[in-house]
Design an enzyme around this catalytic site. Structure first.
Site, PDB file in Angstrom:
ATOM      1  N   ASP A  41       0.828  -1.215   0.000  1.00 16.24           N
ATOM      2  CA  ASP A  41       0.000   0.000   0.000  1.00 16.24           C
ATOM      3  C   ASP A  41       0.862   1.266   0.000  1.00 16.24           C
ATOM      4  OD1 ASP A  41       0.999  -0.184   2.511  1.00 16.24           O
ATOM      5  OD2 ASP A  41      -0.878   0.259   3.549  1.00 16.24           O
ATOM      6  N   HIS A 248      24.927   9.459 -16.066  1.00 16.69           N
ATOM      7  CA  HIS A 248      23.780   9.436 -15.164  1.00 16.69           C
ATOM      8  C   HIS A 248      24.081   8.616 -13.907  1.00 16.69           C
ATOM      9  CE1 HIS A 248      20.872  10.581 -18.652  1.00 16.69           C
ATOM     10  NE2 HIS A 248      21.498  11.629 -18.148  1.00 16.69           N
ATOM     11  N   ASP A 265      25.852  17.362  -9.853  1.00 13.47           N
ATOM     12  CA  ASP A 265      24.742  17.830 -10.697  1.00 13.47           C
ATOM     13  C   ASP A 265      23.502  17.774  -9.823  1.00 13.47           C
ATOM     14  OD1 ASP A 265      22.756  18.336 -12.551  1.00 13.47           O
ATOM     15  OD2 ASP A 265      23.623  17.068 -14.111  1.00 13.47           O
ATOM     16  N   ASP A 276      18.664  23.647 -12.048  1.00 15.42           N
ATOM     17  CA  ASP A 276      19.472  22.554 -12.604  1.00 15.42           C
ATOM     18  C   ASP A 276      20.914  23.045 -12.683  1.00 15.42           C
ATOM     19  OD1 ASP A 276      20.474  20.351 -13.854  1.00 15.42           O
ATOM     20  OD2 ASP A 276      19.239  20.498 -15.652  1.00 15.42           O
ATOM     21  N   HIS A 357      26.887  14.825 -24.775  1.00 20.01           N
ATOM     22  CA  HIS A 357      25.481  15.216 -24.568  1.00 20.01           C
ATOM     23  C   HIS A 357      25.249  16.623 -25.113  1.00 20.01           C
ATOM     24  CE1 HIS A 357      26.788  17.707 -21.155  1.00 20.01           C
ATOM     25  NE2 HIS A 357      27.496  16.663 -20.727  1.00 20.01           N
ATOM     26  N   HIS A 361      19.041  22.661 -22.501  1.00 21.28           N
ATOM     27  CA  HIS A 361      17.641  22.235 -22.603  1.00 21.28           C
ATOM     28  C   HIS A 361      16.766  23.285 -21.944  1.00 21.28           C
ATOM     29  CE1 HIS A 361      17.733  20.905 -18.346  1.00 21.28           C
ATOM     30  NE2 HIS A 361      18.883  20.316 -18.615  1.00 21.28           N
ATOM     31  N   HIS A 368      13.745  18.886 -17.735  1.00 23.46           N
ATOM     32  CA  HIS A 368      13.888  18.949 -19.192  1.00 23.46           C
ATOM     33  C   HIS A 368      12.546  19.465 -19.702  1.00 23.46           C
ATOM     34  CE1 HIS A 368      17.176  15.619 -18.969  1.00 23.46           C
ATOM     35  NE2 HIS A 368      17.612  16.802 -18.603  1.00 23.46           N
ATOM     36  N   GLU A 386      25.347  23.777 -20.316  1.00 23.52           N
ATOM     37  CA  GLU A 386      26.061  22.754 -19.535  1.00 23.52           C
ATOM     38  C   GLU A 386      27.060  21.931 -20.348  1.00 23.52           C
ATOM     39  OE1 GLU A 386      23.542  19.444 -18.265  1.00 23.52           O
ATOM     40  OE2 GLU A 386      21.793  20.481 -19.050  1.00 23.52           O
ATOM     41  N   TYR A 390      34.673  14.746 -20.545  1.00 26.25           N
ATOM     42  CA  TYR A 390      34.775  13.492 -19.782  1.00 26.25           C
ATOM     43  C   TYR A 390      35.921  12.668 -20.353  1.00 26.25           C
ATOM     44  CZ  TYR A 390      30.199  15.406 -19.007  1.00 26.25           C
ATOM     45  OH  TYR A 390      29.184  16.289 -18.746  1.00 26.25           O
ATOM     46  N   ARG A 399      31.882  18.977 -15.632  1.00 27.82           N
ATOM     47  CA  ARG A 399      30.738  19.644 -16.270  1.00 27.82           C
ATOM     48  C   ARG A 399      30.412  20.857 -15.426  1.00 27.82           C
ATOM     49  NH1 ARG A 399      27.456  15.673 -16.762  1.00 27.82           N
ATOM     50  NH2 ARG A 399      26.074  15.864 -14.978  1.00 27.82           N
ATOM     51  N   GLU A 401      27.259  23.902 -15.189  1.00 28.24           N
ATOM     52  CA  GLU A 401      25.905  24.156 -15.694  1.00 28.24           C
ATOM     53  C   GLU A 401      25.265  25.316 -14.954  1.00 28.24           C
ATOM     54  OE1 GLU A 401      23.167  20.925 -15.000  1.00 28.24           O
ATOM     55  OE2 GLU A 401      21.748  21.705 -16.463  1.00 28.24           O
TER      56      GLU A 401
HETATM   57 MN   LIG Z   1      20.644  19.993 -17.132  1.00 21.81          MN
END
Ligand SMILES: [Mn+2]
Length: 430
Positions: A41, A248, A265, A276, A357, A361, A368, A386, A390, A399, A401
């Site tokens: 539940d 990710h 991130d 973000d 990447h 965005h 996104h 961003e 790598y 990275r 951003e």
């Molecule tokens: Mn982003």
């Protein structure tokens, strides 16, 4: 709600902005999201359907909005259906919106607010006057639709009951509207960003060799929750050393080592709006010469890309231009060879080996966010910027951003206050 009340003028205006986009004699139905199950539940935390929120401000399950701007009877032009509460619900779940409160939140007069069990009876007085019925679907280009939404179930039910009505797609209209942030939405996104700023400054004093990635996550959560945020805008990536090359990586389970760079991130949610942010910082407080060179290369790409986020520019061209800037930085770092780049297949540029990447965005109610990439950039759009490099063979991923608001004359960096220059990061860590 944890967040401060939002003036209902935003939602009143959003509904008004939708009307000119509809065909004549149109009716619109928008549904809340389901409360998603886990096991037995158990349920996940409720997350409202962003289109319903955008048009009403109602942050409650089992809600339905019906719009019919040309209905001959004015009381059927905007109608809201809510879950009727009871003593039992009050005791077990707590307070639900009354009709008067719903008017306060949405700007829809309370005489046009009904309980959900009255839906068929009220809707029957509306639907046969309409020529076009706009229903909602998830048309995000990257959505993997595994779950049947409340909107999807409603489309099936509607078709069964009214097979000869013409159905129309609401999603493109919502994407068109939501791409341009209204003046009242900007402070909500900015609040999410400011909470993210506080969190990052706290982390700069916390990160050191030996801490675990999940301990950093706990610090993050503490700062978010004490600032009226529901928590993270998305599953945070807290990736030290080689983990930063897993785009990710969300396990956040490793110990931070002396000499590593850690990629963060992380963005806060506030009032359903999102920040973000990505930062990459040295675990021991000092970049090595090599780390600093890669860091500064990413930062230069970020700054050049930000300059290109301005009205009239096109998404695909922008990404091509950023790719060229990245290309020359990767040559400068000795990662790409100038001659090989000159002879590369333009459809498979070599820089993708180290920067795989996109650069930007849309950002808003979705991380996104919805918006059409073939539409020219316009004032009011909010984008991330961003770039990243790598290098798996060096166990190094960097990275950076920020979030940028397009204005008539260029743009505003909504994260201008968040430490970014390598010298500033190092100074704050020491
Ligand atoms: Mn982003």
């Amino acid at each position: 709600m944890r967040y401060l009340p939002i003036e209902n003028q935003l939602f009143v205006q959003n509904r008004q902005r939708l009307l000119p986009l509809l065909k004549p004699k149109s009716l619109v139905v928008v549904n809340a999201n389901d409360i998603m199950p886990t096991n037995a539940d158990g349920t996940m935390v409720f997350r409202q359907n962003n289109d319903l929120f955008y048009l009403t401000g109602v942050d409650q399950e089992e809600t339905r909005l019906v719009l019919f701007p040309e209905h001959p009877d004015p009381k059927f032009r905007e109608v809201l259906f809510l879950r009727e509460t009871s003593e039992l619900i009050e005791i077990w779940e707590g307070h639900k919106l009354t009709k008067a409160e719903a008017e306060q939140v949405t700007g829809i007069p309370q005489k046009q607010v009904y309980w959900m069990h009255q839906f068929e009876q009220i809707f029957g007085q509306m639907v046969f006057e309409a020529e076009h019925i706009y229903l909602n679907t998830n048309e995000h280009t990257r959505a993997g639709v595994e779950v049947e939404t409340r909107d999807a179930r409603y489309i099936d039910a509607f078709r069964q009951k009214y097979p000869l009505h013409r159905l129309e797609r609401l999603a493109p209209l919502m994407h068109y509207l939501r791409a341009i942030k209204q003046p009242q939405e900007i402070p909500l996104i900015q609040t999410a960003i400011d909470i993210t700023d506080k969190m990052f400054r706290r982390l700069l004093g916390f990160i050191k060799p030996g801490v675990w990635e999940y301990e950093i996550e706990a610090e993050m959560m503490h700062e978010f929750l004490r600032n009226r945020s529901r928590g993270t805008a998305y599953t945070p990536i807290i990736a030290s050393g080689a983990n930063a090359c897993v785009l990710h990586y969300i396990d956040n389970s490793q110990q931070c080592q002396d000499g590593d760079v850690i990629l963060l991130d992380i963005g806060a949610e506030y009032a359903n709006y999102n920040a973000d942010m990505t930062r990459s910082v040295p675990v021991n407080g000092r970049f090595t010469t090599r780390q600093r060179a890669v860091y500064d290369a990413v930062l230069r790409v970020m700054k050049e890309a930000t300059q290109m986020l301005r009205p009239g520019n096109l998404w695909d061209e922008y990404h091509r231009e950023v790719g060229k800037v990245m290309e020359s930085e990767l040559i400068g770092l000795g990662l790409l060879d100038r001659t090989e780049v000159a002879n590369q297949d333009p459809d498979a540029p070599l820089y993708k080996k180290y920067f795989m990447h996109g650069t930007s965005h849309f950002l808003g109610l979705d991380v996104h966010d919805v918006g059409n990439k073939y539409r020219k950039m316009e004032a009011g759009m909010v984008f991330t910027v961003e770039p990243g490099i790598y290098i798996r063979e060096e166990k190094l991923g960097i990275r950076l951003e920020n979030n940028v608001l397009i204005t008539e004359s260029g743009n505003i960096d909504m994260m201008a206050n968040i430490p970014l220059e390598a010298d500033e990061i190092e100074a704050m860590m020491n």
